[in-house]
Design an enzyme around this catalytic site. Structure first.
Site, PDB file in Angstrom:
ATOM      1  N   GLY A  31      10.022  -0.159  21.255  1.00  0.00           N
ATOM      2  CA  GLY A  31      11.054  -1.047  20.729  1.00  0.00           C
ATOM      3  C   GLY A  31      11.591  -2.047  21.723  1.00  0.00           C
ATOM      4  O   GLY A  31      12.333  -2.945  21.347  1.00  0.00           O
ATOM      5  N   CYS A 240       3.491  -2.419 -11.820  1.00  0.00           N
ATOM      6  CA  CYS A 240       2.538  -3.518 -11.628  1.00  0.00           C
ATOM      7  C   CYS A 240       1.870  -3.832 -12.967  1.00  0.00           C
ATOM      8  O   CYS A 240       1.380  -2.935 -13.653  1.00  0.00           O
ATOM      9  CB  CYS A 240       1.484  -3.131 -10.596  1.00  0.00           C
ATOM     10  SG  CYS A 240       0.106  -4.300 -10.508  1.00  0.00           S
ATOM     11  N   CYS A 243      -2.178  -2.920 -12.485  1.00  0.00           N
ATOM     12  CA  CYS A 243      -2.699  -1.565 -12.258  1.00  0.00           C
ATOM     13  C   CYS A 243      -1.693  -0.486 -12.650  1.00  0.00           C
ATOM     14  O   CYS A 243      -1.987   0.699 -12.564  1.00  0.00           O
ATOM     15  CB  CYS A 243      -3.113  -1.383 -10.794  1.00  0.00           C
ATOM     16  SG  CYS A 243      -1.726  -1.128  -9.665  1.00  0.00           S
ATOM     17  N   CYS A 265       1.168  -6.053  -7.878  1.00  0.00           N
ATOM     18  CA  CYS A 265       1.172  -5.509  -6.527  1.00  0.00           C
ATOM     19  C   CYS A 265       1.012  -6.633  -5.509  1.00  0.00           C
ATOM     20  O   CYS A 265       0.141  -7.492  -5.651  1.00  0.00           O
ATOM     21  CB  CYS A 265      -0.007  -4.552  -6.325  1.00  0.00           C
ATOM     22  SG  CYS A 265       0.189  -2.967  -7.119  1.00  0.00           S
ATOM     23  N   CYS A 271      -4.045  -2.628  -5.191  1.00  0.00           N
ATOM     24  CA  CYS A 271      -4.148  -2.904  -6.625  1.00  0.00           C
ATOM     25  C   CYS A 271      -5.614  -2.824  -7.075  1.00  0.00           C
ATOM     26  O   CYS A 271      -5.933  -2.189  -8.082  1.00  0.00           O
ATOM     27  CB  CYS A 271      -3.574  -4.288  -6.919  1.00  0.00           C
ATOM     28  SG  CYS A 271      -3.158  -4.561  -8.643  1.00  0.00           S
TER      29      CYS A 271
END
Lengths: 293, 366
Positions: A31, A240, A243, A265, A271
Site C-alpha cells: 500500500g 444481466c 446471461c 455484465c 458473461c
C-alpha cells in the site's frame, strides 16, 4: 517475435530493473507508494502508461496476457495495449481470465476469482487517495508516514452527516495491511472486496504521477467505513440481460430514446462464459451479445 | 450503437488509415518534405526540440510532419523516441559566454562590451500579413557586418557580479546535477531540477506563469538583463581520453533576468536573477522561464509564497504538456463503469432526499 529495433517488451533492461526494484519495495511495504522514474511510453499519459511499464517489467516470453478496460477485452484502449505487447513482446494473449498469467486492467477486477500465480496490473490515474483532500505532495507523504488519516475520516463523516451515507462509489479508499490508506484505482466499490486476501499479486502503476504500489497475495484490504455505517458496495439492482447473472457488476446501456435500458455484465469474459454454459437472461439474443450469437 | 463504444481491432485499423489520408491531404498538392519543415518552419522545430527534450532538427521535423503540425503531439513523439535511447555519457556544461552570437540584446544597458546585435527577430516588424509570401518571391540577401562580432561577449549578470550588486548563483557547482528523466520529481526541488523541468515545460504554460508574476501574482520587478541566441559547442570528456572534445554545436536561446529585490529578513537589498535557456531560437520561452525561475526562488530568499508562480509544487507538477495533454484527453476513454456507480449513487441519494421531504409533510397532515 518482437519489434525490430526495440528491446523485448519495449523498455530497455536498465529501465525494467529500475521498475522491478520499485516493485520489490512496493511488495515489501503493501500500500505504500514508491516513487519511480516513469518513462515516456508510446501511449499518452492517462492511457495506461503506468500499467504498461509494470507489465513490461514483469512479463516474460511464456506469459499469457489479458488486457481489459471497463471489464471488456474489446474496448479500444484494451485492444491497443494488448496489440502493443503482442507486437513488442510476442507473447500469447487471451480474453479468458482463467488462462491469463498477467491481467492488465483499467477500472475493473474480473468477476472470476483470481488464483495464486496470477498477476493483476492496475492502471492508476491518481495514486494518492488523499489528493482530493490535500493537493500538496509534501503534505500527503507526511500524512502517510505518520499514518495520520484523520482528514479522510472527517471527509467520510461529513458525507454521512450531509447525505446520510458515504458518497464515494468508485476509487473507494482502502486500508492495506492495517497500515497504509491506498487508492484502489477507479474500480467501482463493488470490486473492493475482491482485493481482500486475494491469492493473486496485485500491482499498481501510475505513470504520469510516477508511483508504483502493490498488494501482495493474501494481504488484508479493508474498505474504510465506520462501525455504525459499514461499507456497502453498490450495483444496479437488476440481473444481466444477456446471461442472467445477479452477482456481477453491470453496465447500463441506453437502447432507445424512450428511456429503454438494458443491464449487461461489464465483465465480457464472465458473461460469454456463462452464456456458453447455457445461462440466458431476459434479453438473450440481443445484438449486444455480439456477432457470435 | 454498441459498436460505437466497443472499438475492436478493425475499427482501430480503419481509424489509422483515415488518419494517414487526412495527414496527406489533397494528393494533387505536392507532399511536404521534412527538409522543408526543418528549413522553413524553424521555430516550430525549435519548440518541438525544447519540449521534446531532444536536440535533433531532422527528427523534430519528422515529428511535426507526422503530427500534421500539432506541436504538442510532435513533442510527445520525440519524447517517446528519446526515452528508448541509451545514454552513454553526460556533456560538460555549455559555456554561453563563448556563444557564436546571432542575436544579443540588453535592456539594462544602452551599450555594453560586445554591443547590441539585433539579428533575426519579429520584434521590430509590423504584424501585417505579407501577400508576397503567397508566391515564391526571391528573398534579397541580408547585409552582413564588415567584421565578425566581438568574441568577447560578457554576460550582463557577470558585469553586475563584479560590483557585488547581484546575488551570487546559489547551489553547488560541482555536485552531480539531478536528472529529471531518470529520477522522479520530488519536493522540495533543487534549482537545477526546477530549471530542467521548466526547460522542457510547455511554452504556453511557462509564458502564462511568467506573465502572472508581472501582473502582481508574485511581485516581480524584472529587467531583461540580456537575451542572447546563437550556437555553442557541446563538449564531452571521455574518461579514457582525460580531456574534453567537441562533438558538435547546438543553437540555444538564453535569458538572464535581473530583478529588483528590496531584501527580506534573511537577505540584504540586491539584484536577484532569473535564468532561462531553451533549445533553438525561443525567446518567449526563455524569458518566461527566467521569470518563473526567479519566482520559484522566493522560498530561498525568505519571501512569502503567495502566488501560483511561486509555488513549486503547482508550477512543476503542471508544466509538462505531454503529461497534461495525455491526462486531459484520457477523459475520452470509456468511463462507463465509474459513471454507472455514480448513477446508482445519485439515484439513491435523490430517492432518500425525496423521502425526507415527504415525511414532514405527512406529519403535518396528520
Amino acid at each position: 517475435m518482437s519489434l525490430p529495433g526495440y528491446n523485448f517488451a519495449y523498455l530497455d533492461e536498465q529501465t525494467k530493473r529500475m521498475i522491478r526494484r520499485a516493485l520489490l519495495k512496493a511488495v515489501a511495504i503493501p500500500g505504500y507508494q514508491v516513487p519511480f522514474a516513469s518513462r515516456e511510453m508510446p501511449l499518452a499519459y492517462g492511457w495506461g502508461t503506468g500499467g504498461m511499464q509494470v507489465t513490461a517489467a514483469v512479463i516474460g516470453p511464456d506469459d499469457v496476457l489479458k488486457v481489459i478496460d471497463q471489464g471488456a477485452d474489446d474496448t479500444t484502449n484494451a485492444v491497443s495495449i494488448r496489440r502493443f505487447f503482442a507486437l513488442t513482446a510476442g507473447v500469447r494473449t487471451t480474453e479468458r481470465t482463467v488462462e491469463a498469467t498477467i491481467i492488465q486492467t483499467r477500472h475493473r477486477i474480473p468477476e472470476t476469482p483470481l488464483t495464486a500465480g496470477q498477476i493483476l496490473v492496475y492502471q492508476v490515474p491518481q495514486p494518492e487517495p488523499l489528493r482530493k483532500l490535500e493537493p500538496r505532495e509534501t503534505e500527503t507523504r507526511r500524512m502517510h508516514a505518520l499514518a495520520e488519516y484523520g482528514l479522510m475520516h472527517v471527509k467520510l463523516y461529513e458525507d454521512i452527516a450531509r447525505h446520510g451515507r458515504i458518497t464515494l462509489s468508485y476509487d473507494y479508499p482502502v486500508l492495506v495491511n492495517g497500515r497504509h490508506v491506498m487508492a484502489p484505482s477507479p474500480i467501482p466499490s463493488f470490486d473492493n472486496p475482491k482485493m481482500h486476501r486475494s491469492p493473486a499479486l496485485q500491482l499498481f502503476g501510475a505513470g504520469r504521477e510516477k508511483r508504483i504500489y502493490a498488494v501482495p497475495p493474501y494481504t488484508s484490504v479493508e474498505s474504510l467505513a465506520f462501525e455504525d455505517h459499514p461499507f456497502h458496495p453498490w450495483k444496479a439492482n437488476a440481473p444481466c440481460g444477456l446471461c442472467g447473472a445477479t452477482d456481477s457488476y453491470l453496465d447500463e446501456v441506453v437502447v432507445d430514446d424512450r428511456g429503454g435500458r438494458l443491464f449487461v455484465c461489464s465483465d465480457t469474459d464472465h458473461c460469454t462464459t456463462r452464456r456458453a454454459a447455457g445461462h440466458r437472461g431476459a434479453a438473450a439474443g440481443h445484438a449486444l451479445a455480439g456477432a457470435g450469437e | 450503437m454498441y459498436v460505437a463504444v466497443k472499438g475492436g481491432e478493425r475499427a482501430i485499423a480503419a481509424s489509422h488509415a483515415v488518419l494517414a489520408e487526412a495527414r496527406r491531404g489533397d494528393p494533387s498538392v505536392p507532399v511536404l518534405g521534412v527538409d522543408q519543415i526543418e528549413q522553413q518552419l524553424g521555430h516550430a522545430v525549435d519548440r518541438v526540440m525544447a519540449e521534446g527534450a531532444l536536440y535533433d532538427r531532422t527528427l523534430a521535423a519528422l515529428a511535426i510532419k507526422q503530427a500534421q503540425g500539432d506541436l504538442q503531439e510532435a513533442a510527445f513523439l520525440l519524447r517517446a523516441y528519446r526515452t528508448t535511447l541509451p545514454r552513454f555519457c553526460a556533456s560538460l556544461p555549455i559555456d554561453t559566454a563563448r556563444m557564436t552570437i546571432a542575436r544579443r540584446i540588453s535592456a539594462t544597458y544602452k551599450d555594453l562590451p560586445g554591443g547590441q546585435i539585433l539579428g533575426p527577430t519579429y520584434d521590430y516588424t509590423h504584424r501585417l500579413l505579407d501577400p508576397g509570401l503567397l508566391d515564391d518571391a526571391p528573398v534579397p540577401p541580408a547585409p552582413r557586418a564588415a567584421e565578425p562580432a566581438d568574441p568577447a561577449m560578457p554576460r550582463v549578470a557577470a558585469l553586475l557580479d563584479q560590483e557585488g550588486l547581484i546575488r551570487p548563483e546559489s547551489g553547488d557547482r560541482d555536485a552531480e546535477p539531478p536528472d529529471l528523466t531518470r529520477d522522479p520529481l520530488t519536493f522540495p526541488a533543487a534549482r537545477a531540477l526546477r530549471l530542467q523541468n521548466l526547460a522542457r515545460g510547455d511554452e504556453g504554460f511557462v509564458l502564462a506563469m511568467g506573465y502572472s508574476t508581472q501582473r502582481g501574482y508574485g511581485g516581480a520587478h524584472p529587467f531583461a538583463g540580456e537575451v542572447r541566441y546563437g550556437t555553442v559547442a557541446v563538449e564531452i570528456a571521455p574518461e579514457e581520453l582525460g580531456f574534453a572534445i567537441e562533438i558538435g554545436d547546438i543553437a540555444v536561446t538564453e535569458c538572464q533576468m535581473v530583478n529588483q529585490f528590496a531584501g527580506s529578513r534573511t537577505e540584504k537589498p540586491q539584484f536577484t536573477r532569473g535564468y532561462g535557456l531553451a533549445f533553438g531560437h525561443s525567446e518567449r520561452k526563455a524569458m518566461g522561464m527566467a521569470l518563473v525561475d526567479r519566482a520559484l526562488m522566493s522560498r530561498e530568499l525568505g519571501q512569502d509564497v503567495t502566488a501560483p508562480a511561486q509555488d513549486e509544487e503547482f508550477v512543476l507538477s503542471h508544466s509538462d504538456n505531454v503529461e497534461a495533454s495525455g491526462f486531459v484527453q484520457h477523459l475520452k476513454l470509456p468511463h462507463y463503469v465509474d459513471f454507472q456507480s455514480e448513477l446508482e449513487l445519485i439515484r439513491r441519494l435523490r430517492a432518500e432526499a425525496e423521502e425526507r421531504v415527504a415525511e414532514p409533510n405527512r406529519e403535518a397532515a396528520e
